[in-house]
Design a protein around this motif. Structure first.
Motif, PDB file in Angstrom:
ATOM      1  N   PRO A   1      49.243 -21.500  40.673  1.00 49.04           N
ATOM      2  CA  PRO A   1      49.501 -21.993  42.038  1.00 49.04           C
ATOM      3  C   PRO A   1      50.339 -21.022  42.870  1.00 49.04           C
ATOM      4  N   ARG A   2      49.837 -19.835  43.108  1.00 51.96           N
ATOM      5  CA  ARG A   2      50.657 -18.802  43.744  1.00 51.96           C
ATOM      6  C   ARG A   2      50.998 -19.123  45.194  1.00 51.96           C
ATOM      7  N   VAL A   3      50.054 -19.684  45.946  1.00 48.09           N
ATOM      8  CA  VAL A   3      50.345 -20.020  47.340  1.00 48.09           C
ATOM      9  C   VAL A   3      51.413 -21.106  47.407  1.00 48.09           C
ATOM     10  N   LEU A   4      51.301 -22.106  46.560  1.00 50.63           N
ATOM     11  CA  LEU A   4      52.235 -23.227  46.565  1.00 50.63           C
ATOM     12  C   LEU A   4      53.647 -22.779  46.207  1.00 50.63           C
ATOM     13  N   THR A   5      53.797 -22.038  45.123  1.00 49.13           N
ATOM     14  CA  THR A   5      55.133 -21.583  44.727  1.00 49.13           C
ATOM     15  C   THR A   5      55.663 -20.544  45.716  1.00 49.13           C
ATOM     16  N   GLY A   6      54.758 -19.734  46.281  1.00 44.74           N
ATOM     17  CA  GLY A   6      55.187 -18.755  47.271  1.00 44.74           C
ATOM     18  C   GLY A   6      55.727 -19.397  48.534  1.00 44.74           C
ATOM     19  N   ALA A   7      55.276 -20.623  48.818  1.00 45.59           N
ATOM     20  CA  ALA A   7      55.754 -21.351  49.999  1.00 45.59           C
ATOM     21  C   ALA A   7      57.054 -22.096  49.722  1.00 45.59           C
ATOM     22  N   GLY A   8      57.520 -22.065  48.469  1.00 46.56           N
ATOM     23  CA  GLY A   8      58.811 -22.675  48.152  1.00 46.56           C
ATOM     24  C   GLY A   8      58.754 -23.976  47.383  1.00 46.56           C
ATOM     25  N   PHE A   9      57.556 -24.403  46.948  1.00 47.67           N
ATOM     26  CA  PHE A   9      57.465 -25.641  46.179  1.00 47.67           C
ATOM     27  C   PHE A   9      57.941 -25.406  44.748  1.00 47.67           C
ATOM     28  N   THR A  10      58.706 -26.361  44.221  1.00 52.16           N
ATOM     29  CA  THR A  10      59.165 -26.293  42.827  1.00 52.16           C
ATOM     30  C   THR A  10      58.601 -27.468  42.048  1.00 52.16           C
ATOM     31  N   PHE A  11      58.119 -27.189  40.874  1.00 47.43           N
ATOM     32  CA  PHE A  11      57.521 -28.210  40.014  1.00 47.43           C
ATOM     33  C   PHE A  11      58.581 -28.906  39.172  1.00 47.43           C
ATOM     34  N   GLU A  12      58.381 -30.194  38.943  1.00 47.71           N
ATOM     35  CA  GLU A  12      59.249 -30.927  38.012  1.00 47.71           C
ATOM     36  C   GLU A  12      58.765 -30.756  36.574  1.00 47.71           C
ATOM     37  N   GLN A  13      57.449 -30.588  36.400  1.00 50.96           N
ATOM     38  CA  GLN A  13      56.871 -30.346  35.075  1.00 50.96           C
ATOM     39  C   GLN A  13      56.060 -29.068  35.138  1.00 50.96           C
ATOM     40  N   SER A  14      56.551 -28.020  34.494  1.00 52.05           N
ATOM     41  CA  SER A  14      55.938 -26.697  34.612  1.00 52.05           C
ATOM     42  C   SER A  14      55.189 -26.245  33.369  1.00 52.05           C
ATOM     43  N   THR A  15      55.588 -26.736  32.195  1.00 51.30           N
ATOM     44  CA  THR A  15      54.980 -26.302  30.942  1.00 51.30           C
ATOM     45  C   THR A  15      54.388 -27.493  30.208  1.00 51.30           C
ATOM     46  N   SER A  16      53.563 -27.227  29.209  1.00 51.26           N
ATOM     47  CA  SER A  16      52.979 -28.318  28.435  1.00 51.26           C
ATOM     48  C   SER A  16      54.053 -29.091  27.671  1.00 51.26           C
ATOM     49  N   ARG A  17      55.162 -28.426  27.369  1.00 50.36           N
ATOM     50  CA  ARG A  17      56.281 -29.148  26.738  1.00 50.36           C
ATOM     51  C   ARG A  17      56.920 -30.105  27.740  1.00 50.36           C
ATOM     52  N   ASP A  18      57.018 -29.663  29.008  1.00 49.90           N
ATOM     53  CA  ASP A  18      57.504 -30.570  30.052  1.00 49.90           C
ATOM     54  C   ASP A  18      56.565 -31.759  30.188  1.00 49.90           C
ATOM     55  N   LEU A  19      55.269 -31.494  30.128  1.00 47.73           N
ATOM     56  CA  LEU A  19      54.281 -32.569  30.218  1.00 47.73           C
ATOM     57  C   LEU A  19      54.482 -33.580  29.096  1.00 47.73           C
ATOM     58  N   ALA A  20      54.660 -33.076  27.883  1.00 50.61           N
ATOM     59  CA  ALA A  20      54.844 -33.970  26.739  1.00 50.61           C
ATOM     60  C   ALA A  20      56.113 -34.805  26.887  1.00 50.61           C
ATOM     61  N   ALA A  21      57.192 -34.185  27.380  1.00 47.08           N
ATOM     62  CA  ALA A  21      58.432 -34.933  27.589  1.00 47.08           C
ATOM     63  C   ALA A  21      58.246 -35.984  28.681  1.00 47.08           C
ATOM     64  N   TRP A  22      57.509 -35.643  29.735  1.00 53.17           N
ATOM     65  CA  TRP A  22      57.230 -36.574  30.833  1.00 53.17           C
ATOM     66  C   TRP A  22      56.421 -37.759  30.320  1.00 53.17           C
ATOM     67  N   VAL A  23      55.434 -37.481  29.458  1.00 57.31           N
ATOM     68  CA  VAL A  23      54.617 -38.556  28.877  1.00 57.31           C
ATOM     69  C   VAL A  23      55.487 -39.451  27.995  1.00 57.31           C
ATOM     70  N   ARG A  24      56.327 -38.850  27.157  1.00 57.66           N
ATOM     71  CA  ARG A  24      57.183 -39.632  26.271  1.00 57.66           C
ATOM     72  C   ARG A  24      58.104 -40.530  27.082  1.00 57.66           C
ATOM     73  N   ALA A  25      58.664 -40.006  28.169  1.00 60.78           N
ATOM     74  CA  ALA A  25      59.561 -40.796  29.002  1.00 60.78           C
ATOM     75  C   ALA A  25      58.813 -41.935  29.695  1.00 60.78           C
ATOM     76  N   SER A  26      57.559 -41.648  30.151  1.00 58.48           N
ATOM     77  CA  SER A  26      56.798 -42.680  30.847  1.00 58.48           C
ATOM     78  C   SER A  26      56.369 -43.781  29.889  1.00 58.48           C
ATOM     79  N   LEU A  27      56.130 -43.454  28.642  1.00 67.25           N
ATOM     80  CA  LEU A  27      55.759 -44.466  27.653  1.00 67.25           C
ATOM     81  C   LEU A  27      56.934 -45.346  27.274  1.00 67.25           C
ATOM     82  N   ALA A  28      58.141 -44.832  27.483  1.00 68.16           N
ATOM     83  CA  ALA A  28      59.337 -45.592  27.113  1.00 68.16           C
ATOM     84  C   ALA A  28      59.727 -46.596  28.182  1.00 68.16           C
ATOM     85  N   THR A  29      59.140 -46.489  29.394  1.00 69.28           N
ATOM     86  CA  THR A  29      59.501 -47.400  30.487  1.00 69.28           C
ATOM     87  C   THR A  29      58.526 -48.558  30.584  1.00 69.28           C
TER      88      THR A  29
END
Length: 298
Positions: free
Chosen positions: A270-298
Motif C-alpha cells: 500500500p505505497r500510496v496509502l502509507t505515503g499519504a500518512g496512513f498508519t495501520f493498526e495491524q501490519s503483520t500476520s502476527r498482528d492479524l493473529a493477535a487481533w483475531v485472538r482478541a476479537s474471539l475473547a470479546t
C-alpha cells in the motif's frame, strides 16, 4: 461531511457506516422504498437514481457488487459479477455528470484482483493489470469510475482480502483450525494481500480527505504467504496447522472460483496509502493473529 454510500448493507458497508456515523452525516442508497430521511432510492439495473442524493453529497462511496464467492462461477454468475459492479458505478457517474453540484470525492471500490496471479512480484499502484477474470472486472470497474467529471477526485481502492469474523476468508480459515484440521491452502506459498476490517474502514475514512486520487492499494504493509497466515492463526488458537488442502482438490471442487479466490498470488503493497500518512493498526500476520485472538475473547 455528508457521505452517500451505495452498498451500505454489505459486510464492508455495514462496518463503514458504523465507522463514519457520529462524525459524519451518512446517507444510504437503497433499492426499496426509503424508510427514513437518511435513505434514497435507486435502481442501478435500470440506471435510475434520486438525483437529489447526488446533489446533496459531499462524498460518494461505491461498494456495490455481488459477492465473489457468492456462487459457483457459471456463465450467468460471471455475468452478474460484471453487471453488479459496472451498472451501479455507471449510474452514479452519470448522475455526477448531470449534477449542478457534483460531490468533491468519489471512492469507488476495486480489488486486489486487478493484478491477477503474479507470484513473488511486488505489486504497487503503478504495476500492470493481470490476465484473470477478476483483473478484467477490476479494469472495467475502475474505468467506469474514472468517467466522473472534473473536479471530482476519484479514488479506486484496490481492496485485498478483508479479514473479519462477519464473513469472507477468516471464518473459513478458523473453523478447520478449531477442529484441529487446519493447514495451508494449495502450496501455501501464494501471497495474500490481507487487511483487517478495522484498517479497511479506517483507510476508507482516511481517503475521504487525503490528497490522493486514482488507485490505492488497501492491504497490510506486510502481505504474507498463506502458509504463514495459517500458521500464525494456528499459534494464536493453540492449534496445529499442518493439514494441507491440495491445489488439485480445490480446483476440482471450486474450479475457476477456487483458483482466482484462493490460489492466485498478489504481493501487494500500500505505497500510496502509507505515503499519504496512513498508519495501520495491524501490519503483520502476527498482528492479524493477535487481533483475531482478541476479537474471539470479546
Amino acid at each position: 461531511m455528508r457521505i452517500l454510500i451505495a452498498g451500505a448493507s454489505g459486510t464492508i458497508g455495514t462496518a463503514l457506516v458504523q465507522q463514519l456515523s457520529g462524525a459524519h452525516d451518512v446517507h444510504r442508497l437503497v433499492r426499496r422504498k426509503p424508510a427514513g430521511p437518511d435513505e434514497s432510492y435507486w435502481d442501478p439495473s435500470r440506471g435510475e437514481i434520486d438525483q437529489a442524493a447526488i446533489e446533496d453529497a459531499d462524498a460518494v462511496v461505491n461498494l456495490s457488487g455481488a459477492g465473489i464467492a457468492g456462487g459457483l462461477w457459471t456463465r450467468s454468475y460471471k455475468e452478474l459479477l460484471y453487471s453488479s459492479r459496472l451498472k451501479p458505478t455507471r449510474t452514479l457517474v452519470d448522475a455526477m455528470i448531470r449534477a449542478k453540484n457534483a460531490p468533491a470525492v468519489f471512492i469507488s471500490q476495486s480489488a486486489s484482483g486487478y493484478y491477477g496471479d503474479r507470484g513473488d512480484e511486488v505489486l504497487t499502484e503503478s504495476s500492470s493489470s493481470g490476465a484473470t477474470i477478476l483483473a478484467d472486472i477490476c479494469r472495467r470497474w475502475e474505468a467506469e469510475a474514472h468517467r466522473a467529471p472534473s473536479p471530482v477526485r476519484v479514488v479506486t481502492p484496490r481492496t485485498g482480502i478483508v479479514m473479519t469474523r462477519g464473513g469472507g476468508a477468516l471464518p473459513k480459515l478458523l473453523l478447520p483450525l478449531r477442529l484441529y484440521g487446519g493447514g495451508p491452502i494449495g502450496s501455501g506459498q501464494q501471497w495474500w494481500p490481507w487487511i483487517t476490517m478495522t484498517d479497511q474502514v479506517r483507510a476508507m475514512e482516511f481517503l475521504l480527505t487525503a490528497p490522493v486520487e486514482g488507485p490505492v492499494n488497501l492491504g497490510a504493509p506486510e502481505p504474507a504467504q498463506v502458509g504463514t497466515i495459517v500458521a500464525d492463526l494456528g499459534n494464536a488458537l493453540h492449534r496445529p496447522s499442518t493439514l494441507r488442502i491440495p491445489e488439485k482438490v480445490l480446483k476440482v471442487l471450486g474450479g475457476r472460483l477456487a483458483y482466482e479466490l484462493l490460489l492466485v498470488s498478489a504481493r501487494m503493497e500500500p505505497r500510496v496509502l502509507t505515503g499519504a500518512g496512513f498508519t495501520f493498526e495491524q501490519s503483520t500476520s502476527r498482528d492479524l493473529a493477535a487481533w483475531v485472538r482478541a476479537s474471539l475473547a470479546t
